[in-house]
Write a protein that holds these residues in place. Structure first.
Motif, mmCIF file in Angstrom:
data_model
loop_
_atom_site.group_PDB
_atom_site.id
_atom_site.type_symbol
_atom_site.label_atom_id
_atom_site.label_comp_id
_atom_site.label_asym_id
_atom_site.label_seq_id
_atom_site.Cartn_x
_atom_site.Cartn_y
_atom_site.Cartn_z
ATOM 1 N N THR A 101 -5.390 8.897 2.682
ATOM 2 C CA THR A 101 -5.730 7.507 2.921
ATOM 3 C C THR A 101 -4.639 6.596 2.380
ATOM 4 O O THR A 101 -3.668 7.062 1.782
ATOM 5 C CB THR A 101 -7.084 7.166 2.257
ATOM 6 N N GLU A 102 -4.777 5.303 2.593
ATOM 7 C CA GLU A 102 -3.908 4.305 1.979
ATOM 8 C C GLU A 102 -4.715 3.508 0.971
ATOM 9 O O GLU A 102 -5.879 3.193 1.207
ATOM 10 C CB GLU A 102 -3.311 3.369 3.034
ATOM 11 N N ILE A 103 -4.086 3.194 -0.167
ATOM 12 C CA ILE A 103 -4.761 2.425 -1.202
ATOM 13 C C ILE A 103 -3.882 1.256 -1.605
ATOM 14 O O ILE A 103 -2.663 1.311 -1.503
ATOM 15 C CB ILE A 103 -5.110 3.304 -2.423
ATOM 16 N N PRO A 104 -4.491 0.166 -2.071
ATOM 17 C CA PRO A 104 -3.716 -1.020 -2.437
ATOM 18 C C PRO A 104 -2.812 -0.776 -3.633
ATOM 19 O O PRO A 104 -3.080 0.072 -4.475
ATOM 20 C CB PRO A 104 -4.803 -2.054 -2.775
ATOM 21 N N GLN B 2 0.513 5.544 0.922
ATOM 22 C CA GLN B 2 -0.331 6.594 1.470
ATOM 23 C C GLN B 2 -0.527 7.658 0.407
ATOM 24 O O GLN B 2 0.431 8.095 -0.236
ATOM 25 C CB GLN B 2 0.283 7.205 2.726
ATOM 26 N N THR C 140 0.834 -1.194 0.000
ATOM 27 C CA THR C 140 0.000 0.000 0.000
ATOM 28 C C THR C 140 0.865 1.239 0.000
ATOM 29 O O THR C 140 2.007 1.227 0.440
ATOM 30 C CB THR C 140 -0.934 0.048 1.228
ATOM 31 N N VAL D 189 -9.687 1.474 -11.113
ATOM 32 C CA VAL D 189 -8.575 0.538 -10.978
ATOM 33 C C VAL D 189 -8.407 -0.393 -12.169
ATOM 34 O O VAL D 189 -7.439 -1.151 -12.214
ATOM 35 C CB VAL D 189 -8.725 -0.298 -9.685
ATOM 36 N N LYS E 288 -14.149 3.102 -7.542
ATOM 37 C CA LYS E 288 -14.434 2.970 -6.112
ATOM 38 C C LYS E 288 -14.058 4.258 -5.403
ATOM 39 O O LYS E 288 -13.134 4.971 -5.810
ATOM 40 C CB LYS E 288 -13.686 1.790 -5.503
ATOM 41 N N SER E 289 -14.784 4.562 -4.348
ATOM 42 C CA SER E 289 -14.524 5.774 -3.591
ATOM 43 C C SER E 289 -13.269 5.614 -2.742
ATOM 44 O O SER E 289 -12.999 4.542 -2.198
ATOM 45 C CB SER E 289 -15.725 6.091 -2.694
ATOM 46 N N LEU E 290 -12.503 6.684 -2.628
ATOM 47 C CA LEU E 290 -11.368 6.666 -1.724
ATOM 48 C C LEU E 290 -11.807 6.802 -0.272
ATOM 49 O O LEU E 290 -11.027 6.588 0.643
ATOM 50 C CB LEU E 290 -10.396 7.801 -2.070
ATOM 51 N N ILE F 264 -11.390 6.502 -7.555
ATOM 52 C CA ILE F 264 -10.334 6.042 -8.447
ATOM 53 C C ILE F 264 -10.889 4.920 -9.312
ATOM 54 O O ILE F 264 -11.828 4.222 -8.939
ATOM 55 C CB ILE F 264 -9.094 5.545 -7.673
ATOM 56 N N ILE G 187 -3.875 2.245 -11.282
ATOM 57 C CA ILE G 187 -4.951 3.239 -11.226
ATOM 58 C C ILE G 187 -4.956 3.954 -12.569
ATOM 59 O O ILE G 187 -3.928 4.461 -13.006
ATOM 60 C CB ILE G 187 -4.734 4.258 -10.108
#
Length: 259
Positions: free
Chosen positions: A90-93, A30, A28, A56, A64-66, A54, A97
């Motif tokens: 936030t953190e995203i996988p 940030q 992930t 994916v 999908k919403s952040l 974003i 993107i």
């Protein structure tokens, strides 16, 4: 039902996956999304931000919403001179993107010569404005996406005197830190890993059950990295000097042998 208008900002990017770690997941990154403005010749330009999303997988089903976005109306003309609005932190996988979508509500307006007018967002804008940016985001690194809303190029005065929003947005990507990773051997016991540069406070993590570690959010600089095994291991602490952290990169120390 409230109608939303979607402003699409294309952001073609990839997330690089690294070794897994029990306490710090290097898969992930940030991510912050901030909104700024280039000045325009109006009293105020108010936009109603509802969400940041974003995409994916390049398809309409990939959105999908952040999350953690508080709906709010922002006066873009206040976001100048070093002032910005934090929309998402936030953190995203890790992964690809393709786009960021700024979701607007209906409460958009413009103030001209002291008079407030509705700011229309034409339905054609649902197909969005796409800007291509190619950058690898490294696991464990913090990135900021700055959406530079260029008001002077985004407001259209219609023939009937009405105002429309046809946004021009410039996307700026900033890497705010680097990361340091690696593994220790032997790894039968947990090891504390800490990095220190000058008089700065130490950045610390622990190895996982496979002896792997990653120090997240390490500012650019040269570090002394110290490995302190559990006392029960009988192993001596070890310090490695001259480890460099580079913005937007993961410095892999490889395997550190403990004795």
């Amino acid at each position: 039902m409230k109608k939303h208008v979607f402003l699409l900002v294309a952001l073609a990017t990839f997330f690089t996956a690294f070794i897994s770690c029990s306490n710090d997941d290097p898969k992930t990154s940030q991510v912050e999304v901030r909104l700024v403005d280039a000045p325009g010749d109006y009293d105020a330009v108010n936009i109603d931000v509802q969400d940041v999303m974003i995409n994916v997988n390049d398809g309409e089903n990939g959105w999908k919403s952040l999350g953690n976005v508080t709906p709010q109306v922002y006066n873009l003309l206040e976001l100048t001179g070093g002032i910005d609005a934090l929309l998402v932190d936030t953190e995203i996988p890790a992964g690809k993107i393709s786009q960021i979508r700024l979701v607007l509500g209906e409460n958009n307006s413009i103030v001209v010569d002291g008079q407030t007018h509705p700011l229309a967002t034409p339905s054609a804008q649902q197909s969005g404005l796409k800007l291509n940016v190619h950058q690898d985001l490294v696991g464990g690194v913090k990135y900021t996406f700055i959406l530079d809303f260029m008001v002077d190029k985004s407001i259209v005065v219609e023939g009937n005197g009405a105002y429309s929003l046809k946004p021009t947005i410039r996307v700026i990507t900033e890497a705010a830190s680097g990361a340091i990773s690696g593994m220790v051997n032997p790894f039968d016991y947990q090891v504390e890993v800490s990095a220190v540069s000058g008089e700065e406070e130490a950045i610390t993590t622990y190895t996982n059950e496979e002896g792997k570690f990653m120090l997240h959010g390490v500012p650019a600089g040269t570090y002394s990295v110290t490995f302190t095994p559990d006392e029960a291991s009988g192993l001596a602490p070890k310090t490695v000097e001259g480890v460099n952290s580079v913005l937007g990169e993961n410095t892999d120390m490889g395997t550190v042998e403990l004795e």
